[in-house]
Design a protein around this motif. Structure first.
Motif, PDB file in Angstrom:
ATOM      1  N   PRO B 147       0.814  -1.231   0.000  1.00 54.62           N
ATOM      2  CA  PRO B 147       0.000   0.000   0.000  1.00 54.62           C
ATOM      3  C   PRO B 147       0.843   1.276   0.000  1.00 54.62           C
ATOM      4  O   PRO B 147       0.513   2.242  -0.682  1.00 54.62           O
ATOM      5  N   ALA B 148       1.937   1.263   0.744  1.00 55.91           N
ATOM      6  CA  ALA B 148       2.761   2.468   0.815  1.00 55.91           C
ATOM      7  C   ALA B 148       3.337   2.819  -0.552  1.00 55.91           C
ATOM      8  O   ALA B 148       3.353   3.979  -0.972  1.00 55.91           O
ATOM      9  N   ALA B 149       3.794   1.792  -1.252  1.00 57.12           N
ATOM     10  CA  ALA B 149       4.356   2.045  -2.582  1.00 57.12           C
ATOM     11  C   ALA B 149       3.265   2.424  -3.574  1.00 57.12           C
ATOM     12  O   ALA B 149       3.443   3.317  -4.405  1.00 57.12           O
ATOM     13  N   LEU B 150       2.108   1.757  -3.437  1.00 58.49           N
ATOM     14  CA  LEU B 150       1.017   2.052  -4.369  1.00 58.49           C
ATOM     15  C   LEU B 150       0.577   3.512  -4.279  1.00 58.49           C
ATOM     16  O   LEU B 150       0.157   4.102  -5.266  1.00 58.49           O
ATOM     17  N   ALA B 151       0.702   4.089  -3.071  1.00 63.17           N
ATOM     18  CA  ALA B 151       0.313   5.495  -2.896  1.00 63.17           C
ATOM     19  C   ALA B 151       1.179   6.411  -3.752  1.00 63.17           C
ATOM     20  O   ALA B 151       0.792   7.532  -4.065  1.00 63.17           O
ATOM     21  N   GLY B 152       2.354   5.924  -4.113  1.00 64.07           N
ATOM     22  CA  GLY B 152       3.253   6.763  -4.892  1.00 64.07           C
ATOM     23  C   GLY B 152       3.090   6.617  -6.390  1.00 64.07           C
ATOM     24  O   GLY B 152       3.869   7.177  -7.156  1.00 64.07           O
ATOM     25  N   LEU B 153       2.076   5.861  -6.809  1.00 63.03           N
ATOM     26  CA  LEU B 153       1.832   5.727  -8.250  1.00 63.03           C
ATOM     27  C   LEU B 153       1.554   7.091  -8.851  1.00 63.03           C
ATOM     28  O   LEU B 153       0.968   7.956  -8.199  1.00 63.03           O
ATOM     29  N   PRO B 154       1.932   7.302 -10.102  1.00 62.92           N
ATOM     30  CA  PRO B 154       1.634   8.602 -10.709  1.00 62.92           C
ATOM     31  C   PRO B 154       0.115   8.836 -10.700  1.00 62.92           C
ATOM     32  O   PRO B 154      -0.653   7.928 -11.009  1.00 62.92           O
ATOM     33  N   HIS B 155      -0.285  10.058 -10.275  1.00 61.53           N
ATOM     34  CA  HIS B 155      -1.730  10.287 -10.128  1.00 61.53           C
ATOM     35  C   HIS B 155      -2.443  10.236 -11.468  1.00 61.53           C
ATOM     36  O   HIS B 155      -3.642  10.040 -11.536  1.00 61.53           O
ATOM     37  N   GLU B 156      -1.682  10.382 -12.596  1.00 64.25           N
ATOM     38  CA  GLU B 156      -2.311  10.267 -13.902  1.00 64.25           C
ATOM     39  C   GLU B 156      -2.964   8.902 -14.076  1.00 64.25           C
ATOM     40  O   GLU B 156      -3.978   8.773 -14.768  1.00 64.25           O
ATOM     41  N   LEU B 157      -2.351   7.884 -13.443  1.00 62.79           N
ATOM     42  CA  LEU B 157      -2.864   6.520 -13.591  1.00 62.79           C
ATOM     43  C   LEU B 157      -4.261   6.432 -12.993  1.00 62.79           C
ATOM     44  O   LEU B 157      -5.196   5.942 -13.633  1.00 62.79           O
ATOM     45  N   THR B 158      -4.401   6.942 -11.753  1.00 60.34           N
ATOM     46  CA  THR B 158      -5.713   6.922 -11.109  1.00 60.34           C
ATOM     47  C   THR B 158      -6.717   7.690 -11.951  1.00 60.34           C
ATOM     48  O   THR B 158      -7.841   7.243 -12.174  1.00 60.34           O
ATOM     49  N   ARG B 159      -6.290   8.877 -12.411  1.00 61.85           N
ATOM     50  CA  ARG B 159      -7.223   9.728 -13.134  1.00 61.85           C
ATOM     51  C   ARG B 159      -7.696   9.062 -14.427  1.00 61.85           C
ATOM     52  O   ARG B 159      -8.874   9.051 -14.751  1.00 61.85           O
ATOM     53  N   MET B 160      -6.744   8.468 -15.144  1.00 67.27           N
ATOM     54  CA  MET B 160      -7.109   7.812 -16.399  1.00 67.27           C
ATOM     55  C   MET B 160      -8.055   6.649 -16.135  1.00 67.27           C
ATOM     56  O   MET B 160      -8.992   6.399 -16.902  1.00 67.27           O
ATOM     57  N   ALA B 161      -7.787   5.910 -15.024  1.00 67.75           N
ATOM     58  CA  ALA B 161      -8.640   4.767 -14.704  1.00 67.75           C
ATOM     59  C   ALA B 161     -10.058   5.241 -14.421  1.00 67.75           C
ATOM     60  O   ALA B 161     -11.035   4.654 -14.899  1.00 67.75           O
ATOM     61  N   ILE B 162     -10.169   6.344 -13.645  1.00 75.41           N
ATOM     62  CA  ILE B 162     -11.503   6.871 -13.327  1.00 75.41           C
ATOM     63  C   ILE B 162     -12.217   7.292 -14.605  1.00 75.41           C
ATOM     64  O   ILE B 162     -13.389   6.969 -14.823  1.00 75.41           O
ATOM     65  N   VAL B 163     -11.491   8.011 -15.472  1.00 77.74           N
ATOM     66  CA  VAL B 163     -12.126   8.507 -16.701  1.00 77.74           C
ATOM     67  C   VAL B 163     -12.557   7.341 -17.598  1.00 77.74           C
ATOM     68  O   VAL B 163     -13.638   7.362 -18.176  1.00 77.74           O
ATOM     69  N   PHE B 164     -11.716   6.313 -17.647  1.00 75.13           N
ATOM     70  CA  PHE B 164     -12.086   5.154 -18.454  1.00 75.13           C
ATOM     71  C   PHE B 164     -13.357   4.507 -17.901  1.00 75.13           C
ATOM     72  O   PHE B 164     -14.283   4.165 -18.651  1.00 75.13           O
ATOM     73  N   ALA B 165     -13.420   4.375 -16.565  1.00 77.87           N
ATOM     74  CA  ALA B 165     -14.603   3.784 -15.943  1.00 77.87           C
ATOM     75  C   ALA B 165     -15.839   4.630 -16.255  1.00 77.87           C
ATOM     76  O   ALA B 165     -16.912   4.097 -16.572  1.00 77.87           O
ATOM     77  N   LEU B 166     -15.667   5.953 -16.191  1.00 75.54           N
ATOM     78  CA  LEU B 166     -16.775   6.873 -16.479  1.00 75.54           C
ATOM     79  C   LEU B 166     -17.289   6.687 -17.906  1.00 75.54           C
ATOM     80  O   LEU B 166     -18.495   6.573 -18.151  1.00 75.54           O
ATOM     81  N   THR B 167     -16.343   6.659 -18.841  1.00 77.39           N
ATOM     82  CA  THR B 167     -16.713   6.504 -20.245  1.00 77.39           C
ATOM     83  C   THR B 167     -17.445   5.193 -20.455  1.00 77.39           C
ATOM     84  O   THR B 167     -18.472   5.134 -21.125  1.00 77.39           O
ATOM     85  N   LEU B 168     -16.888   4.139 -19.847  1.00 75.51           N
ATOM     86  CA  LEU B 168     -17.482   2.814 -19.985  1.00 75.51           C
ATOM     87  C   LEU B 168     -18.905   2.835 -19.442  1.00 75.51           C
ATOM     88  O   LEU B 168     -19.846   2.333 -20.080  1.00 75.51           O
ATOM     89  N   ALA B 169     -19.075   3.466 -18.278  1.00 74.87           N
ATOM     90  CA  ALA B 169     -20.404   3.526 -17.665  1.00 74.87           C
ATOM     91  C   ALA B 169     -21.364   4.278 -18.582  1.00 74.87           C
ATOM     92  O   ALA B 169     -22.491   3.838 -18.821  1.00 74.87           O
ATOM     93  N   PHE B 170     -20.901   5.407 -19.123  1.00 73.29           N
ATOM     94  CA  PHE B 170     -21.755   6.203 -20.011  1.00 73.29           C
ATOM     95  C   PHE B 170     -22.241   5.363 -21.186  1.00 73.29           C
ATOM     96  O   PHE B 170     -23.419   5.326 -21.521  1.00 73.29           O
ATOM     97  N   ILE B 171     -21.282   4.657 -21.817  1.00 74.36           N
ATOM     98  CA  ILE B 171     -21.633   3.873 -23.000  1.00 74.36           C
ATOM     99  C   ILE B 171     -22.567   2.723 -22.637  1.00 74.36           C
ATOM    100  O   ILE B 171     -23.551   2.453 -23.330  1.00 74.36           O
ATOM    101  N   LEU B 172     -22.263   2.034 -21.523  1.00 76.12           N
ATOM    102  CA  LEU B 172     -23.077   0.867 -21.158  1.00 76.12           C
ATOM    103  C   LEU B 172     -24.489   1.283 -20.780  1.00 76.12           C
ATOM    104  O   LEU B 172     -25.468   0.697 -21.240  1.00 76.12           O
ATOM    105  N   VAL B 173     -24.606   2.333 -19.944  1.00 77.66           N
ATOM    106  CA  VAL B 173     -25.925   2.744 -19.460  1.00 77.66           C
ATOM    107  C   VAL B 173     -26.782   3.251 -20.623  1.00 77.66           C
ATOM    108  O   VAL B 173     -27.957   2.932 -20.731  1.00 77.66           O
ATOM    109  N   LEU B 174     -26.160   4.040 -21.515  1.00 80.12           N
ATOM    110  CA  LEU B 174     -26.948   4.661 -22.584  1.00 80.12           C
ATOM    111  C   LEU B 174     -26.812   3.918 -23.913  1.00 80.12           C
ATOM    112  O   LEU B 174     -27.029   4.489 -24.970  1.00 80.12           O
ATOM    113  N   TRP B 175     -26.406   2.649 -23.836  1.00 82.56           N
ATOM    114  CA  TRP B 175     -26.111   1.902 -25.059  1.00 82.56           C
ATOM    115  C   TRP B 175     -27.244   1.950 -26.078  1.00 82.56           C
ATOM    116  O   TRP B 175     -27.066   2.360 -27.216  1.00 82.56           O
TER     117      TRP B 175
END
Lengths: 399, 301
Positions: B147-175
C-alpha cells in the motif's frame, strides 16, 4: 510602434516577413475559398499535419549527404512529398474502404503527425539535430528569416495565385455542381486533385511563417469571412484573397511591433478578428442584420394583428402591440383608435377579406400560397384582379 | 529487469493503454456519427484552457487545469454551433475557424506569460510526456501489493482509470439510445430519445476523456485513438458490439506495441536514444488501420 510596423519602418527582417506573409495570405485565402465552397475545408488539416514526417526525413537525408539540413527549399520538397502521401491516404481510405472522409482525415493527420514526432525525437539524437530548429515549423518562426526564404515564400504565393486565376472557372463549377461540370467535359477528379495540389503548395509555402498546425486557419478563416459579404462565388474568391493578404500583412507587422508576439498565431488571430467583425456586421448575412430583420418582421406581425383586432372592435391587451400602435399614431394612450388608426384598420380588414376571396377562388388559389399573414394583396395581385375582388366584396366597411 | 520494468515501464504502459481505451470507446460513436474531428478540435483548444487556468491560478495543478480545459472545450463546441447556425457555414469550416483561432490564442497567451518556471509548453501539449510518468516507489513486482508504494503511483494513472470507468459507464448505461440515435436519428426521436441532449452528452464525454488523456499523454494520442482503432474495427465487422470490442483490442495493441517500439525499438536497430512514445503509439494505430484497410473482411461496407 504599431504605426511604424504597419508602415514597414521596423527594419529589414520585419519587412521581409511582412511581404512573405502578405503573399502567403493572398494565395491561401483565394485557394481556401474553393476548398470552402467545395465543403472540404478540413482536408487541408490532414494535408498540413502530414507535412511533418517529410520535413524530418528531408532534414535527415540532407544531413546524411553532408549538408546542414536547413535549406528551406529542401525541407519544402520533403514536406510536399509527405503531404501528397497523406492526401493519397485520405482519398484511398475514402474511396476503397467504408471509412468516412472525416475519419480518414483525422486518422491521417494524427498518424502522420505522430510519426513525424517520432522522427523529430530521432533527429534530437543525431549530432547535428539539436540545432535543427525543426520545432519552429510547428508554429512558424520568423526570427532570422533569410532573404532567399522570403523570396521563395513570396514567389510560391504568386505562383499559387496565378494557378488559381487560371483555374477559377472550372474550379467554381466543380465546387457548386460536380455533375454539371462532368457534362461540360470537365474532369472533376482531376480538378479536385489540382485544388488539393494548390492547398499543398500553400501549406508548404506557409510552413516557415505560420507553421503546420495553424496554416489551415489561413485557408479556412478568410473564405468563411468573405462568404458573409457576398453570394457570388467569384467575389468570395477575391475577397478571401484580400482578407487573407490583409491578415498576413497586419499580423506580421503587429508581431514585429512588440516582443513575445509570435507571427503565426498573431496572423491567425487578426484573421479571426476580421471574421468576427464580418459575422457581426455584414449586411444581409451578418448577425446584426439578421437580428434587425427579425425585429422588423415581429413589428409587422404585431401591427397587423393589432390593427385587425381594432378593426373588429376588440381591445388590444398585448403591451408591445399597443406600444407599436401608439408610436405609429394608430392608437391613443388610453387604447382608443385614432382616425388614422381607424383608416388603417379598415384597410387591413379589407386586405384580409380579399385574401379570403383569393383562397376560395379556383383561378387564384395558387396565389393563396403567398398568404403569410403579412403580405398585402397589392403585392400579389394586379389592379384589375383587386378591382374584381372588391366588386364582389361590395363597399368596404368603416371601422 | 523486474524492478526496473515495474518502476519505469509499467505505469506509462498502463496509463497509455487506459488513455487509448478511454478514447477509443466514445470514438466508435464519433466515427459512426461523422463527428471524428470533434476530438481533433477539442484537443487543440484544450491547450488554451490549460494556459488560461494557469494564468488565473498561477500554478500547475491538476484540477484547475482540468476545469480550464473542460471550459475551453465547452466554449469551442458552443462557438462551432453558433458559427454554424448564425453564419450558415458547414460544420467543417465552422470547426476550422474555431479551433485554429482558439489554439492561436492559447499559443499567444503562452508566449506572453512567464511560464519559464513551470513545465508548460506547446510541445508538451502535443506529445505529452508519457515516459516521465514513472513510479519511483516501486522496487519490484511485490510493490504492487504494498500500500505504501502504491500510494506513490503517478496520479495520472488513477485519473485515467476513473475517466475510463466513467466513459465505460456512459456507454453501457446509454447503449440502446446511443445506438438508436446514431443509426436512425428520426426513429430514435420518434421513440422519445432526447437526441440532441444525447449528442451533446457524447461530445462532453469525449471532451472529458480528451482533457484527462491530454494531460497524461498529449493530444496526438487522443486524436489518433478517437479515430484509428474504431475506424479499423469498423472494417472488421458489421456488428456494433464486435466493432467496439475490436476497437478496444486495437487500442490496447497500439498502446503496448507503440510503447515497446518507442522504448526498445531504437536499441534493436542500434540507435542510442528512445523515441517519442506518444508518436509511436499513434503510428502503430495508423499501421493497424492501414492493414485493416487492405485486408480486413468488411472493408468495403
Amino acid at each position: 510602434m504599431l504605426a511604424d510596423a504597419l508602415l514597414l519602418q521596423l527594419g529589414y527582417n520585419a519587412t521581409l516577413v511582412a511581404f512573405g506573409a502578405t503573399a502567403l495570405g493572398l494565395a491561401a485565402g483565394a485557394t481556401g475559398a474553393f476548398l470552402f465552397l467545395r465543403k472540404r475545408s478540413l482536408v487541408s488539416d490532414a494535408v498540413s499535419h502530414a507535412t511533418l514526417p517529410g520535413l524530418a526525413l528531408a532534414f535527415l537525408i540532407m544531413v546524411a549527404f553532408g549538408g546542414d539540413g536547413r535549406s528551406l527549399l529542401g525541407l519544402m520538397a520533403g514536406s510536399a512529398v509527405s503531404a501528397a502521401t497523406g492526401l493519397w491516404c485520405v482519398s484511398a481510405l475514402t474511396r476503397h474502404t467504408r471509412v468516412p472522409e472525416d475519419a480518414a482525415i483525422g486518422a491521417v493527420l494524427s498518424v502522420f503527425f505522430g510519426f513525424g514526432v517520432v522522427l523529430l525525437t530521432v533527429i534530437q539524437s543525431v549530432p547535428s539535430g539539436r540545432q535543427a530548429g525543426l520545432e519552429g515549423f510547428l508554429l512558424g518562426s520568423t526570427a532570422g528569416m533569410l532573404f532567399t526564404d522570403a523570396v521563395i515564400i513570396a514567389l510560391g504565393g504568386i505562383v499559387v495565385l496565378l494557378a488559381v486565376a487560371v483555374l477559377r472557372r472550372p474550379l467554381t463549377i466543380v465546387a457548386f455542381d460536380p455533375g454539371f461540370g462532368q457534362t461540360q467535359g470537365l474532369r472533376v477528379a482531376r480538378l479536385d486533385m489540382a485544388l488539393m495540389l494548390l492547398v499543398m503548395a500553400v501549406t508548404v509555402v506557409g510552413l516557415k511563417i505560420v507553421g503546420l498546425i495553424l496554416i489551415v486557419a489561413m485557408l479556412i478563416i478568410p473564405a468563411v469571412t468573405a462568404r458573409f459579404w457576398t453570394n457570388r462565388a467569384s467575389v468570395v474568391v477575391i475577397l478571401a484573397g484580400l482578407f487573407g493578404g490583409l491578415a498576413g500583412y497586419v499580423g506580421a507587422a503587429t508581431s514585429a511591433s512588440a516582443p513575445d508576439l509570435p507571427t503565426g498565431p498573431i496572423i491567425v488571430l487578426t484573421s479571426f478578428v476580421f471574421f468576427a467583425l464580418s459575422m457581426a456586421f455584414a449586411p444581409e448575412r451578418g448577425v446584426l442584420a439578421a437580428l434587425m430583420r427579425h425585429r422588423r418582421f415581429e413589428r409587422l406581425v404585431h401591427l397587423r394583428q393589432g390593427l385587425l383586432a381594432m378593426a373588429q372592435g376588440q381591445h388590444v391587451y398585448e403591451s408591445r402591440t399597443r406600444r407599436l400602435l401608439r408610436r405609429q399614431g394608430f392608437m391613443r394612450p388610453d387604447g382608443v383608435p385614432t382616425a388614422t388608426g381607424k383608416n388603417e384598420a379598415a384597410r387591413t380588414l379589407r386586405d384580409e377579406a380579399r385574401w379570403q376571396v383569393v383562397r376560395a377562388s379556383v383561378n387564384l388559389s395558387d396565389l393563396a400560397m403567398r398568404d403569410d399573414g403579412l403580405t398585402p394583396t397589392e403585392d400579389v395581385l394586379t389592379a384589375d384582379q383587386i378591382a374584381e375582388i372588391d366588386r364582389r366584396l361590395g363597399p368596404p366597411e368603416a371601422v | 529487469m523486474g524492478a526496473e520494468f515495474v518502476a519505469l515501464s509499467l505505469p506509462p504502459m498502463l496509463i497509455g493503454t487506459l488513455a487509448a481505451l478511454a478514447c477509443a470507446l466514445p470514438g466508435n460513436f464519433l466515427v459512426l456519427r461523422r463527428q471524428s474531428l470533434v476530438g481533433d478540435a477539442i484537443s487543440h483548444v484544450v491547450l488554451t484552457g490549460i494556459v488560461v487556468a494557469f494564468l488565473i491560478t498561477g500554478q500547475i495543478a491538476a484540477w484547475p487545469m482540468m476545469l480550464g480545459a473542460a471550459a475551453a472545450a465547452v466554449v469551442a463546441v458552443t462557438l462551432i454551433e453558433v458559427i454554424q447556425r448564425l453564419g450558415r457555414v458547414d460544420a467543417g469550416a465552422a470547426m476550422g475557424v474555431t479551433f485554429t483561432a482558439m489554439f492561436a490564442f492559447g499559443v499567444l497567451l503562452l508566449e506572453q506569460s512567464d511560464t519559464s518556471g513551470v513545465h508548460l509548453d506547446v510541445e508538451h501539449a502535443l506529445y505529452g510526456n508519457l515516459e516521465s510518468l514513472i513510479w519511483l516507489d516501486a522496487v519490484g513486482w511485490s510493490s504492487l501489493l504494498d500500500p505504501a508504494a502504491l500510494a506513490g503511483l503517478p496520479h495520472e494513472l488513477t485519473r485515467m482509470a476513473i475517466v475510463f470507468a466513467l466513459t465505460l459507464a456512459f456507454i453501457l448505461v446509454l447503449w440502446r439510445p446511443l445506438v438508436l440515435s446514431t443509426f436512425d436519428e428520426d426513429y430514435a426521436r420518434a421513440l422519445g430519445v432526447p437526441v440532441r441532449a444525447l449528442g451533446l452528452g457524447l461530445v462532453i464525454v469525449a471532451a472529458i476523456t480528451a482533457v484527462a488523456a491530454f494531460d497524461a499523454v498529449g493530444s496526438i494520442i487522443v486524436i489518433a485513438m478517437f479515430i484509428c482503432p474504431p475506424a479499423a474495427a469498423r472494417l472488421m465487422t458489421n456488428s456494433l458490439v464486435h466493432q467496439v470490442l475490436w476497437s478496444l483490442a486495437f487500442a490496447t495493441l497500439s498502446a503496448l506495441l507503440g510503447y515497446i517500439l518507442a522504448g526498445y525499438g531504437p536499441l534493436w536497430v542500434g540507435l542510442p536514444n528512445t523515441v517519442s512514445a506518444a508518436g509511436m503509439i499513434a503510428s502503430v494505430s495508423g499501421l493497424i488501420l492501414a492493414i485493416c484497410a487492405v485486408a480486413a473482411p468488411r472493408r468495403r461496407g
